[in-house]
Design an enzyme around this catalytic site. Structure first.
Site, PDB file in Angstrom:
ATOM      1  N   THR A   1       0.831  -1.218   0.000  1.00  0.00           N
ATOM      2  CA  THR A   1       0.000   0.000   0.000  1.00  0.00           C
ATOM      3  C   THR A   1       0.859   1.260   0.000  1.00  0.00           C
ATOM      4  O   THR A   1       0.669   2.158  -0.824  1.00  0.00           O
ATOM      5  CB  THR A   1      -0.917  -0.004   1.241  1.00  0.00           C
ATOM      6  OG1 THR A   1      -1.618  -1.239   1.266  1.00  0.00           O
ATOM      7  CG2 THR A   1      -1.900   1.152   1.213  1.00  0.00           C
TER       8      THR A   1
ATOM      9  N   ARG B   1       5.523 -12.168  -2.286  1.00  0.00           N
ATOM     10  CA  ARG B   1       4.596 -13.047  -2.987  1.00  0.00           C
ATOM     11  C   ARG B   1       4.367 -12.563  -4.433  1.00  0.00           C
ATOM     12  O   ARG B   1       4.364 -11.353  -4.685  1.00  0.00           O
ATOM     13  CB  ARG B   1       3.231 -13.086  -2.262  1.00  0.00           C
ATOM     14  CG  ARG B   1       3.282 -13.354  -0.775  1.00  0.00           C
ATOM     15  CD  ARG B   1       3.810 -14.738  -0.410  1.00  0.00           C
ATOM     16  NE  ARG B   1       3.317 -15.796  -1.263  1.00  0.00           N
ATOM     17  CZ  ARG B   1       4.011 -16.902  -1.572  1.00  0.00           C
ATOM     18  NH1 ARG B   1       5.234 -17.076  -1.088  1.00  0.00           N
ATOM     19  NH2 ARG B   1       3.488 -17.812  -2.338  1.00  0.00           N
TER      20      ARG B   1
ATOM     21  N   GLY C   1       4.012   2.405  11.396  1.00  0.00           N
ATOM     22  CA  GLY C   1       3.675   1.226  12.194  1.00  0.00           C
ATOM     23  C   GLY C   1       4.769   0.887  13.206  1.00  0.00           C
ATOM     24  O   GLY C   1       4.526   0.203  14.203  1.00  0.00           O
TER      25      GLY C   1
ATOM     26  N   SER D   1       2.852   7.960  11.426  1.00  0.00           N
ATOM     27  CA  SER D   1       1.671   7.350  10.806  1.00  0.00           C
ATOM     28  C   SER D   1       0.793   8.386  10.116  1.00  0.00           C
ATOM     29  O   SER D   1       0.990   9.596  10.270  1.00  0.00           O
ATOM     30  CB  SER D   1       0.845   6.648  11.882  1.00  0.00           C
ATOM     31  OG  SER D   1       0.167   7.632  12.646  1.00  0.00           O
ATOM     32  N   CYS D   2      -0.191   7.891   9.400  1.00  0.00           N
ATOM     33  CA  CYS D   2      -1.110   8.795   8.673  1.00  0.00           C
ATOM     34  C   CYS D   2      -1.838   9.733   9.632  1.00  0.00           C
ATOM     35  O   CYS D   2      -1.962  10.934   9.362  1.00  0.00           O
ATOM     36  CB  CYS D   2      -2.101   7.973   7.867  1.00  0.00           C
ATOM     37  SG  CYS D   2      -2.893   6.653   8.815  1.00  0.00           S
ATOM     38  N   ASN D   3      -2.329   9.218  10.765  1.00  0.00           N
ATOM     39  CA  ASN D   3      -3.041  10.075  11.724  1.00  0.00           C
ATOM     40  C   ASN D   3      -2.102  11.107  12.338  1.00  0.00           C
ATOM     41  O   ASN D   3      -2.443  12.284  12.458  1.00  0.00           O
ATOM     42  CB  ASN D   3      -3.658   9.225  12.838  1.00  0.00           C
ATOM     43  CG  ASN D   3      -4.965   8.590  12.395  1.00  0.00           C
ATOM     44  OD1 ASN D   3      -5.844   9.274  11.878  1.00  0.00           O
ATOM     45  ND2 ASN D   3      -5.089   7.290  12.577  1.00  0.00           N
TER      46      ASN D   3
ATOM     47  N   ASP E   1      -8.023  -0.736   5.322  1.00  0.00           N
ATOM     48  CA  ASP E   1      -7.809  -0.129   4.013  1.00  0.00           C
ATOM     49  C   ASP E   1      -8.815  -0.730   3.038  1.00  0.00           C
ATOM     50  O   ASP E   1      -9.286  -1.852   3.241  1.00  0.00           O
ATOM     51  CB  ASP E   1      -6.369  -0.404   3.532  1.00  0.00           C
ATOM     52  CG  ASP E   1      -5.353   0.525   4.204  1.00  0.00           C
ATOM     53  OD1 ASP E   1      -5.772   1.590   4.705  1.00  0.00           O
ATOM     54  OD2 ASP E   1      -4.155   0.179   4.233  1.00  0.00           O
TER      55      ASP E   1
ATOM     56  N   HIS F   1      -1.907   8.015  19.701  1.00  0.00           N
ATOM     57  CA  HIS F   1      -1.685   9.122  18.761  1.00  0.00           C
ATOM     58  C   HIS F   1      -1.070  10.358  19.432  1.00  0.00           C
ATOM     59  O   HIS F   1      -0.195  11.006  18.846  1.00  0.00           O
ATOM     60  CB  HIS F   1      -2.997   9.479  18.071  1.00  0.00           C
ATOM     61  CG  HIS F   1      -3.665   8.292  17.446  1.00  0.00           C
ATOM     62  ND1 HIS F   1      -4.602   7.530  18.107  1.00  0.00           N
ATOM     63  CD2 HIS F   1      -3.488   7.716  16.245  1.00  0.00           C
ATOM     64  CE1 HIS F   1      -4.993   6.542  17.323  1.00  0.00           C
ATOM     65  NE2 HIS F   1      -4.333   6.624  16.199  1.00  0.00           N
TER      66      HIS F   1
ATOM     67  N   HIS G   1      -9.799   8.458   7.660  1.00  0.00           N
ATOM     68  CA  HIS G   1      -9.960   8.737   9.095  1.00  0.00           C
ATOM     69  C   HIS G   1     -10.553  10.145   9.224  1.00  0.00           C
ATOM     70  O   HIS G   1     -10.362  10.991   8.353  1.00  0.00           O
ATOM     71  CB  HIS G   1      -8.614   8.783   9.819  1.00  0.00           C
ATOM     72  CG  HIS G   1      -7.783   7.548   9.720  1.00  0.00           C
ATOM     73  ND1 HIS G   1      -8.129   6.330  10.262  1.00  0.00           N
ATOM     74  CD2 HIS G   1      -6.548   7.350   9.179  1.00  0.00           C
ATOM     75  CE1 HIS G   1      -7.170   5.456  10.058  1.00  0.00           C
ATOM     76  NE2 HIS G   1      -6.201   6.045   9.401  1.00  0.00           N
TER      77      HIS G   1
ATOM     78  N   GLN H   1      -5.695   7.858   4.519  1.00  0.00           N
ATOM     79  CA  GLN H   1      -4.658   7.111   5.245  1.00  0.00           C
ATOM     80  C   GLN H   1      -3.596   6.507   4.335  1.00  0.00           C
ATOM     81  O   GLN H   1      -2.444   6.370   4.728  1.00  0.00           O
ATOM     82  CB  GLN H   1      -5.298   6.011   6.098  1.00  0.00           C
ATOM     83  CG  GLN H   1      -5.854   4.797   5.367  1.00  0.00           C
ATOM     84  CD  GLN H   1      -7.276   4.990   4.860  1.00  0.00           C
ATOM     85  OE1 GLN H   1      -7.884   6.014   5.114  1.00  0.00           O
ATOM     86  NE2 GLN H   1      -7.795   4.005   4.152  1.00  0.00           N
TER      87      GLN H   1
HETATM   88  P1  NAD Z   1       1.123  -3.726   3.130  1.00  0.00           P
HETATM   89  O1  NAD Z   1       0.785  -5.013   3.780  1.00  0.00           O
HETATM   90  O2  NAD Z   1       0.124  -3.108   2.206  1.00  0.00           O
HETATM   91  O3  NAD Z   1       2.487  -3.880   2.328  1.00  0.00           O
HETATM   92  C1  NAD Z   1       3.640  -4.426   2.924  1.00  0.00           C
HETATM   93  C2  NAD Z   1       4.570  -4.994   1.867  1.00  0.00           C
HETATM   94  O4  NAD Z   1       5.738  -5.495   2.525  1.00  0.00           O
HETATM   95  C3  NAD Z   1       4.001  -6.128   1.063  1.00  0.00           C
HETATM   96  O5  NAD Z   1       4.180  -5.807  -0.303  1.00  0.00           O
HETATM   97  C4  NAD Z   1       4.849  -7.350   1.415  1.00  0.00           C
HETATM   98  O6  NAD Z   1       5.121  -8.130   0.271  1.00  0.00           O
HETATM   99  C5  NAD Z   1       6.148  -6.730   1.917  1.00  0.00           C
HETATM  100  N1  NAD Z   1       6.935  -7.492   2.923  1.00  0.00           N
HETATM  101  C6  NAD Z   1       8.281  -7.465   3.002  1.00  0.00           C
HETATM  102  N2  NAD Z   1       8.712  -8.194   4.047  1.00  0.00           N
HETATM  103  C7  NAD Z   1       7.637  -8.696   4.626  1.00  0.00           C
HETATM  104  C8  NAD Z   1       7.462  -9.540   5.756  1.00  0.00           C
HETATM  105  N3  NAD Z   1       8.511  -9.979   6.487  1.00  0.00           N
HETATM  106  N4  NAD Z   1       6.201  -9.877   6.090  1.00  0.00           N
HETATM  107  C9  NAD Z   1       5.131  -9.435   5.366  1.00  0.00           C
HETATM  108  N5  NAD Z   1       5.256  -8.616   4.281  1.00  0.00           N
HETATM  109  C10 NAD Z   1       6.495  -8.252   3.925  1.00  0.00           C
HETATM  110  O7  NAD Z   1       1.479  -2.714   4.315  1.00  0.00           O
HETATM  111  P2  NAD Z   1       1.277  -1.125   4.338  1.00  0.00           P
HETATM  112  O8  NAD Z   1      -0.127  -0.805   4.660  1.00  0.00           O
HETATM  113  O9  NAD Z   1       1.899  -0.538   3.127  1.00  0.00           O
HETATM  114  O10 NAD Z   1       2.113  -0.748   5.633  1.00  0.00           O
HETATM  115  C11 NAD Z   1       3.516  -0.573   5.618  1.00  0.00           C
HETATM  116  C12 NAD Z   1       3.912   0.368   6.728  1.00  0.00           C
HETATM  117  O11 NAD Z   1       3.292   1.638   6.493  1.00  0.00           O
HETATM  118  C13 NAD Z   1       3.462  -0.060   8.136  1.00  0.00           C
HETATM  119  O12 NAD Z   1       4.405   0.414   9.078  1.00  0.00           O
HETATM  120  C14 NAD Z   1       2.163   0.705   8.317  1.00  0.00           C
HETATM  121  O13 NAD Z   1       1.819   0.903   9.671  1.00  0.00           O
HETATM  122  C15 NAD Z   1       2.523   2.019   7.635  1.00  0.00           C
HETATM  123  N6  NAD Z   1       1.377   2.821   7.190  1.00  0.00           N
HETATM  124  C16 NAD Z   1       0.311   2.259   6.583  1.00  0.00           C
HETATM  125  C17 NAD Z   1      -0.758   3.046   6.191  1.00  0.00           C
HETATM  126  C18 NAD Z   1      -1.974   2.470   5.537  1.00  0.00           C
HETATM  127  O14 NAD Z   1      -3.036   3.083   5.552  1.00  0.00           O
HETATM  128  N7  NAD Z   1      -1.898   1.317   4.941  1.00  0.00           N
HETATM  129  C19 NAD Z   1      -0.717   4.424   6.414  1.00  0.00           C
HETATM  130  C20 NAD Z   1       0.430   4.994   6.994  1.00  0.00           C
HETATM  131  C21 NAD Z   1       1.474   4.178   7.385  1.00  0.00           C
END
Ligand code: NAD
Length: 335
Positions: free
Chosen positions: A12, A36, A109, A138-140, A170, A192, A218, A299
Site C-alpha cells: 500500500t 509473494r 507502524g 503514521s497517517c493520523n 484499508d 496518537h 480517518h 490514510q
Molecule cells: P502492506 O501489507 O500493504 O504492504 C507491505 C509490503 O511489505 C508487502 O508488499 C509485502 O510483500 C512486503 N513485505 C516485506 N517483508 C515482509 C514480511 N517480512 N512480512 C510481510 N510482508 C512483507 O502494508 P502497508 O499498509 O503498506 O504498511 C507498511 C507500513 O506503512 C506499516 O508500518 C504501516 O503501519 C505504515 N502505514 C500504513 C498506512 C496504511 O493506511 N496502509 C498508512 C500509513 C502508514
C-alpha cells in the site's frame, strides 16, 4: 547524478512512495521488493521498476509466475543510497540495513524507539538532515502535526484534545474490521497523542480513538486552546498558507468523507489519492480562544510526500524545508 532509492515492501505505502520518487528529478527507484507473486508484483514490472525478491526463498515462486527477478533484497541494498522500509510493522529489517551500511526510512507502524527520530516535514525537517535512520510518522500523526504545528507557530497552543475516528481497514483489506460496530480504544490516551509528541515534544495533547466500519478515510475532531488571541479568520488564514492542507466546504457539497473521496477522484491523481489533509472550512470555529475543527485523512497517501522530504533531508539534497516541500509538491501535483 540522482540518488538511488530502494523500496523494501511494494504494498500500500511502498507502491505510492515508489511512484512519488519516480516523479522527482533528484532521485530514482533502482528496485522494489516483494515476497509473494501477487498482482502488485506484476504491476511493479509493468510500471518499469526493477524487481527483487525479498529473500532467496521466494525467487522460485516469482519464476513460476514468470515474474523476472533481478536478485534479492541483499543484491538491491548493495546498489542503493537509501532504502524505504515499507514492510508491515515489526518485520525487523533494520539490522540488515545496518550490516549493508545503508540509510533507511521506516513507516508509522514502527515504534519511535526504532530510529529515535520521528519525522514530519513541516514540523521537524531540520532534525533529519544527515540522519541515518528516520521513522515517517503514521497517517493520523502526520495529519495532526500538519495542522497543529502551524497553529503552535502562529498563536502558541495551551492544550489539544482530539478524537480519532479511524477507518476499520484499508479499502483492499477484506479481513479486518469492524464490519458493523463501533470499537473504542480503551487505552487512554490512545497512542496518537504520544506519537505527535515524538515530533512536537512540547505539545500538550491528549487523544482518544474509536474504530468505525468505513475504509476510505480517518476523521479527527479536534479542540485546541490557543495561547495568543485569535479569531476563526486568523486560523483559516494560517492554514491557507500551510502546504498540504486543503479546505473543503459543506456548502460546496462536501459533507462527509465520501464526498472528499469523490473530489479526490475528480482531481485525477493516480489511485485517486489525496495527499493533503482536508479541513472543513465551515467546521472551523474559535469560541473564547478555543478552536474547534474537523479534518479528514486519506490514510493510504498523506505520508507519501513526507517520505520524499525525509529522503532529501537525510541525504543532504536540500537543507531548506520549504524548498523541499515545494519541490516535492510540484512534482506530485500537490497544491
Ligand atoms: P502492506 O501489507 O500493504 O504492504 C507491505 C509490503 O511489505 C508487502 O508488499 C509485502 O510483500 C512486503 N513485505 C516485506 N517483508 C515482509 C514480511 N517480512 N512480512 C510481510 N510482508 C512483507 O502494508 P502497508 O499498509 O503498506 O504498511 C507498511 C507500513 O506503512 C506499516 O508500518 C504501516 O503501519 C505504515 N502505514 C500504513 C498506512 C496504511 O493506511 N496502509 C498508512 C500509513 C502508514
Amino acid at each position: 547524478m540522482t540518488l538511488k532509492v530502494a523500496i523494501n515492501g511494494y504494498g500500500t505505502i511502498g507502491k505510492r512512495v515508489a511512484d512519488a520518487v519516480a516523479l522527482q528529478d533528484d532521485m530514482e527507484i533502482i528496485g522494489v521488493t516483494k515476497r509473494r507473486p501477487t498482482f502488485e508484483a506484476k504491476m511493479a514490472i509493468k510500471n518499469g521498476f526493477p524487481f527483487y525478491a525479498a529473500d532467496q526463498e521466494f525467487v522460485k515462486d516469482f519464476e513460476a509466475e514468470k515474474i523476472p527477478v533481478q536478485g534479492t533484497l541483499k543484491d538491491l541494498l548493495k546498489k542503493a543510497d537509501i532504502v524505504m522500509d515499507c514492510t508491515p510493522k515489526k518485520c525487523g529489517y533494520k539490522p540488515m540495513y545496518e550490516e549493508f551500511g545503508k540509510k533507511a526510512i521506516f513507516q508509522g507502524g514502527e515504534k519511535h524507539e526504532l530510529t529515535g527520530l520521528s519525522f514530519n516535514a513541516i514540523a521537524n525537517y531540520d532534525k533529519a538532515i544527515g540522519a541515518d535512520y528516520v521513522r515517517v510518522v503514521s497517517c493520523n500523526t502526520t495529519g495532526l502535526c500538519r495542522t497543529l504545528y502551524p497553529l503552535d507557530e502562529a498563536f502558541g497552543i495551551e492544550n489539544v484534545t482530539a478524537v480519532m475516528i479511524r477507518r476499520g481497514a484499508d479499502p483492499w483489506d477484506s479481513k479486518s474490521g469492524p464490519i458493523n460496530a463501533i470499537e473504542p480504544v480503551l487505552k487512554v490516551p490512545s497512542h496518537h497523542g504520544p506519537d505527535v509528541q515524538s515530533v512536537m515534544p512540547n505539545l500538550n495533547i491528549q487523544t482518544t480513538a474509536v474504530k468505525v466500519p468505513t475504509t476510505i478515510m480517518h476523521l479527527h475532531s479536534i479542540v485546541v486552546r490557543l495561547k495568543d488571541k485569535a479569531t476563526t479568520e486568523d486560523v483559516v488564514e494560517t492554514w491557507d498558507k500551510t502546504p498540504r492542507v486543503k479546505f473543503v466546504c459543506a456548502k460546496h457539497g462536501i459533507k462527509s468523507t465520501a464526498q472528499i473521496m469523490e473530489l479526490a477522484k475528480d482531481l485525477g491523481k493516480k489511485r485517486s489519492d489525496l495527499f493533503e489533509i482536508a479541513i472543513w472550512r465551515d467546521g472551523v470555529h474559535v469560541v473564547d480562544n478555543v478552536l474547534y475543527y474537523y479534518q479528514a485523512i486519506h490514510q493510504e497517501s498523506d505520508v507519501v510526500p513526507e517520505n520524499i522530504d525525509a529522503i532529501r533531508a537525510m541525504c543532504n539534497l536540500e537543507s531548506d524545508k520549504m524548498k523541499s516541500i515545494e519541490k516535492t509538491n510540484k512534482a506530485m501535483g500537490i497544491e
